[in-house]
Scaffold this motif. Sequence first.
Motif, PDB file in Angstrom:
ATOM      1  N   GLU A 164      -5.243 -41.299  -9.624  1.00 14.35           N
ATOM      2  CA  GLU A 164      -3.798 -41.359  -9.873  1.00 14.35           C
ATOM      3  C   GLU A 164      -3.302 -40.112 -10.607  1.00 14.35           C
ATOM      4  O   GLU A 164      -2.186 -39.643 -10.355  1.00 14.35           O
ATOM      5  N   TRP A 165      -4.123 -39.577 -11.505  1.00 17.94           N
ATOM      6  CA  TRP A 165      -3.700 -38.450 -12.326  1.00 17.94           C
ATOM      7  C   TRP A 165      -4.103 -37.095 -11.768  1.00 17.94           C
ATOM      8  O   TRP A 165      -3.813 -36.053 -12.382  1.00 17.94           O
ATOM      9  N   ALA A 166      -4.756 -37.062 -10.634  1.00 17.72           N
ATOM     10  CA  ALA A 166      -5.162 -35.784 -10.035  1.00 17.72           C
ATOM     11  C   ALA A 166      -3.942 -34.894  -9.846  1.00 17.72           C
ATOM     12  O   ALA A 166      -2.898 -35.333  -9.374  1.00 17.72           O
ATOM     13  N   GLY A 167      -4.091 -33.636 -10.217  1.00 20.90           N
ATOM     14  CA  GLY A 167      -2.994 -32.688 -10.136  1.00 20.90           C
ATOM     15  C   GLY A 167      -2.170 -32.604 -11.394  1.00 20.90           C
ATOM     16  O   GLY A 167      -1.358 -31.691 -11.547  1.00 20.90           O
ATOM     17  N   ARG A 168      -2.350 -33.575 -12.306  1.00 22.21           N
ATOM     18  CA  ARG A 168      -1.649 -33.525 -13.587  1.00 22.21           C
ATOM     19  C   ARG A 168      -2.624 -33.298 -14.745  1.00 22.21           C
ATOM     20  O   ARG A 168      -2.453 -32.363 -15.531  1.00 22.21           O
ATOM     21  N   ILE A 169      -3.641 -34.145 -14.826  1.00 20.89           N
ATOM     22  CA  ILE A 169      -4.717 -33.956 -15.801  1.00 20.89           C
ATOM     23  C   ILE A 169      -6.041 -34.087 -15.063  1.00 20.89           C
ATOM     24  O   ILE A 169      -6.261 -35.068 -14.351  1.00 20.89           O
ATOM     25  N   ALA A 170      -6.918 -33.109 -15.227  1.00 22.44           N
ATOM     26  CA  ALA A 170      -8.266 -33.182 -14.662  1.00 22.44           C
ATOM     27  C   ALA A 170      -9.111 -34.067 -15.581  1.00 22.44           C
ATOM     28  O   ALA A 170      -9.325 -33.737 -16.751  1.00 22.44           O
ATOM     29  N   LEU A 171      -9.593 -35.182 -15.053  1.00 24.05           N
ATOM     30  CA  LEU A 171     -10.315 -36.159 -15.860  1.00 24.05           C
ATOM     31  C   LEU A 171     -11.814 -36.107 -15.605  1.00 24.05           C
ATOM     32  O   LEU A 171     -12.258 -35.900 -14.478  1.00 24.05           O
ATOM     33  N   GLN A 172     -12.570 -36.315 -16.680  1.00 20.60           N
ATOM     34  CA  GLN A 172     -14.011 -36.540 -16.598  1.00 20.60           C
ATOM     35  C   GLN A 172     -14.351 -37.713 -17.505  1.00 20.60           C
ATOM     36  O   GLN A 172     -13.625 -38.003 -18.456  1.00 20.60           O
ATOM     37  N   ALA A 173     -15.468 -38.384 -17.207  1.00 21.82           N
ATOM     38  CA  ALA A 173     -15.895 -39.510 -18.037  1.00 21.82           C
ATOM     39  C   ALA A 173     -17.409 -39.491 -18.198  1.00 21.82           C
ATOM     40  O   ALA A 173     -18.146 -39.152 -17.269  1.00 21.82           O
ATOM     41  N   SER A 174     -17.847 -39.860 -19.401  1.00 20.90           N
ATOM     42  CA  SER A 174     -19.268 -39.962 -19.704  1.00 20.90           C
ATOM     43  C   SER A 174     -19.559 -41.350 -20.256  1.00 20.90           C
ATOM     44  O   SER A 174     -18.789 -41.864 -21.075  1.00 20.90           O
ATOM     45  N   PRO A 175     -20.637 -42.002 -19.821  1.00 28.13           N
ATOM     46  CA  PRO A 175     -20.951 -43.332 -20.335  1.00 28.13           C
ATOM     47  C   PRO A 175     -21.358 -43.290 -21.802  1.00 28.13           C
ATOM     48  O   PRO A 175     -21.948 -42.314 -22.276  1.00 28.13           O
ATOM     49  N   LEU A 176     -21.054 -44.363 -22.510  1.00 27.28           N
ATOM     50  CA  LEU A 176     -21.362 -44.440 -23.936  1.00 27.28           C
ATOM     51  C   LEU A 176     -22.090 -45.744 -24.229  1.00 27.28           C
ATOM     52  O   LEU A 176     -21.597 -46.833 -23.929  1.00 27.28           O
ATOM     53  N   PHE A 177     -23.273 -45.603 -24.829  1.00 25.50           N
ATOM     54  CA  PHE A 177     -24.075 -46.747 -25.272  1.00 25.50           C
ATOM     55  C   PHE A 177     -25.071 -46.215 -26.289  1.00 25.50           C
ATOM     56  O   PHE A 177     -25.272 -44.999 -26.421  1.00 25.50           O
ATOM     57  N   GLY A 178     -25.662 -47.093 -27.048  1.00 26.50           N
ATOM     58  CA  GLY A 178     -26.640 -46.675 -28.038  1.00 26.50           C
ATOM     59  C   GLY A 178     -27.930 -46.185 -27.409  1.00 26.50           C
ATOM     60  O   GLY A 178     -28.326 -46.639 -26.326  1.00 26.50           O
ATOM     61  N   ALA A 179     -28.610 -45.261 -28.098  1.00 26.77           N
ATOM     62  CA  ALA A 179     -29.833 -44.671 -27.554  1.00 26.77           C
ATOM     63  C   ALA A 179     -30.884 -45.725 -27.232  1.00 26.77           C
ATOM     64  O   ALA A 179     -31.659 -45.564 -26.274  1.00 26.77           O
ATOM     65  N   ASP A 180     -30.920 -46.812 -27.989  1.00 23.18           N
ATOM     66  CA  ASP A 180     -31.926 -47.836 -27.730  1.00 23.18           C
ATOM     67  C   ASP A 180     -31.728 -48.497 -26.372  1.00 23.18           C
ATOM     68  O   ASP A 180     -32.686 -48.953 -25.738  1.00 23.18           O
ATOM     69  N   ALA A 181     -30.466 -48.542 -25.870  1.00 19.99           N
ATOM     70  CA  ALA A 181     -30.213 -49.142 -24.560  1.00 19.99           C
ATOM     71  C   ALA A 181     -30.829 -48.327 -23.430  1.00 19.99           C
ATOM     72  O   ALA A 181     -31.093 -48.863 -22.347  1.00 19.99           O
ATOM     73  N   ALA A 182     -31.082 -47.044 -23.679  1.00 19.21           N
ATOM     74  CA  ALA A 182     -31.712 -46.213 -22.652  1.00 19.21           C
ATOM     75  C   ALA A 182     -33.133 -46.672 -22.342  1.00 19.21           C
ATOM     76  O   ALA A 182     -33.687 -46.344 -21.277  1.00 19.21           O
ATOM     77  N   LEU A 183     -33.729 -47.440 -23.245  1.00 18.29           N
ATOM     78  CA  LEU A 183     -35.090 -47.934 -23.035  1.00 18.29           C
ATOM     79  C   LEU A 183     -35.141 -49.123 -22.086  1.00 18.29           C
ATOM     80  O   LEU A 183     -36.228 -49.547 -21.693  1.00 18.29           O
ATOM     81  N   ASP A 184     -33.979 -49.660 -21.719  1.00 18.76           N
ATOM     82  CA  ASP A 184     -33.892 -50.818 -20.833  1.00 18.76           C
ATOM     83  C   ASP A 184     -33.674 -50.331 -19.401  1.00 18.76           C
ATOM     84  O   ASP A 184     -32.591 -49.835 -19.065  1.00 18.76           O
TER      85      ASP A 184
END
Length: 442
Positions: A164-184
């Motif tokens: 929806e926002w393409a051409g107005r704001i270039a968006l990026q997203a990164s996932p967020l979780f605690g480091a311990d969840a990476a072990l699952d």
Amino acid sequence: MTRGFARLPDAPAFRLTDLRVPACLIEGSDIPADRRGLARVNLAIADGRIEAIEPAGALTAGAMPTLDLDGGMVLPRLVDCHTHIDKGHIWPRSPNPDGTFPGALATVAADREANWSAEDVRTRMGFSLRTAFAHGTAALRTHIDSLGKQIGISWPVYAEIRAEWAGRIALQASPLFGADAALDPAHMAAVIAAVKAHGDRLLGCVTYMIPELDRALDILFQAAIENGFDLDFHVDETNDPAARSLEHIADAALRHRFTGRILCGHCCSFSLQAPEDEARIVAKLREAGIAVVSLPLCNMYLQDRQRGRTPRWRGVTALHELKAAGVPVMIASDNTRDPFYAYGDLDLVEVLREGTRILQLDHSGPDWACAVARTPAEAMGLWNAGVIAVGAPADLILTRARDWTELFSRPQADRSVLVAGKPIDRTLPDYRELDHLMANAT
């Protein structure tokens, strides 16, 4: 509509004359700068792009409609590389009970479980982007809380918002979780699938000193290598000098010979290291090609807070030392009106103004404007963003301020924002638009 102070010529081609631009944000020009780092220039704009950059006062051929800016400062639209628009604006229903970091964690977790439907997240994200756009943001990276059922809710919404926002704001997203969840393994599989389906080739987490930190980092780096992802970490958001996950990230990057981009945010405890430890960590960051973003407004709010006691430090990382060593550094908005930061408006002019005061960026070189423009654009892999360059879109912030002290002494509420050479409506959304989401207080 509120368009700011400038009355731009209504023509496909026009010239802006007598403007001051931070020389560090002009691409491919040798126009000299004054002692404040400002170059006085004219800009020729045609069909939404910058056609020429000339010294102010230069004689140019051909008649063209002109707007004289009378020495006013002009910036490119700015780049916000660390935000949380999925959390934004939940404060009215879920305020932080004591202003502390643990208070923020617990309050957000409860609000997320109770309220973060697709419609709730979509509405608040859209409100945040309308605000950032009105202030002059060209690109924005948000972190997306990625735990349990929220993975399947927030990531499809994010993909819709980005389109929806393409051409107005270039968006990026990164996932967020605690480091311990990476072990699952199941969790990691769900996150990677969501990023592949809806995201931007980014992976990341919050790092802290758990016994299994190196194993968690190995899992993340290996997943990034296998999938061609860049990495973005929340790091050591504490005043404990023993928190050194930043060094562990650098070691992992070197161990895996990682060639993608890595951005580390916060790094608060790094500013409390002994000189010999700081020097060792800086050398590793430089060798690994890791960039660092400080979040001065949020960290001033959260760090070193104890009831009835005046804080003793500012909570920010050692940005001057990192920059002097050649580590790319930047500042960004972080949270807005949520339990991690009760205030903020995704206004990078405010972030640069307050960051200059908090981090004492003045008296230390004329190129700190790069920290909200050129440098985060490079960290996000965006070219022709955060700079003023021939051939680039005429995406500009026009102000009446003639130098840094004028720019930083007022909020520049009368600024004009141009997107592809056209002034945008700078009317900010009304908080009342969110009232229907605020009924369920946690």
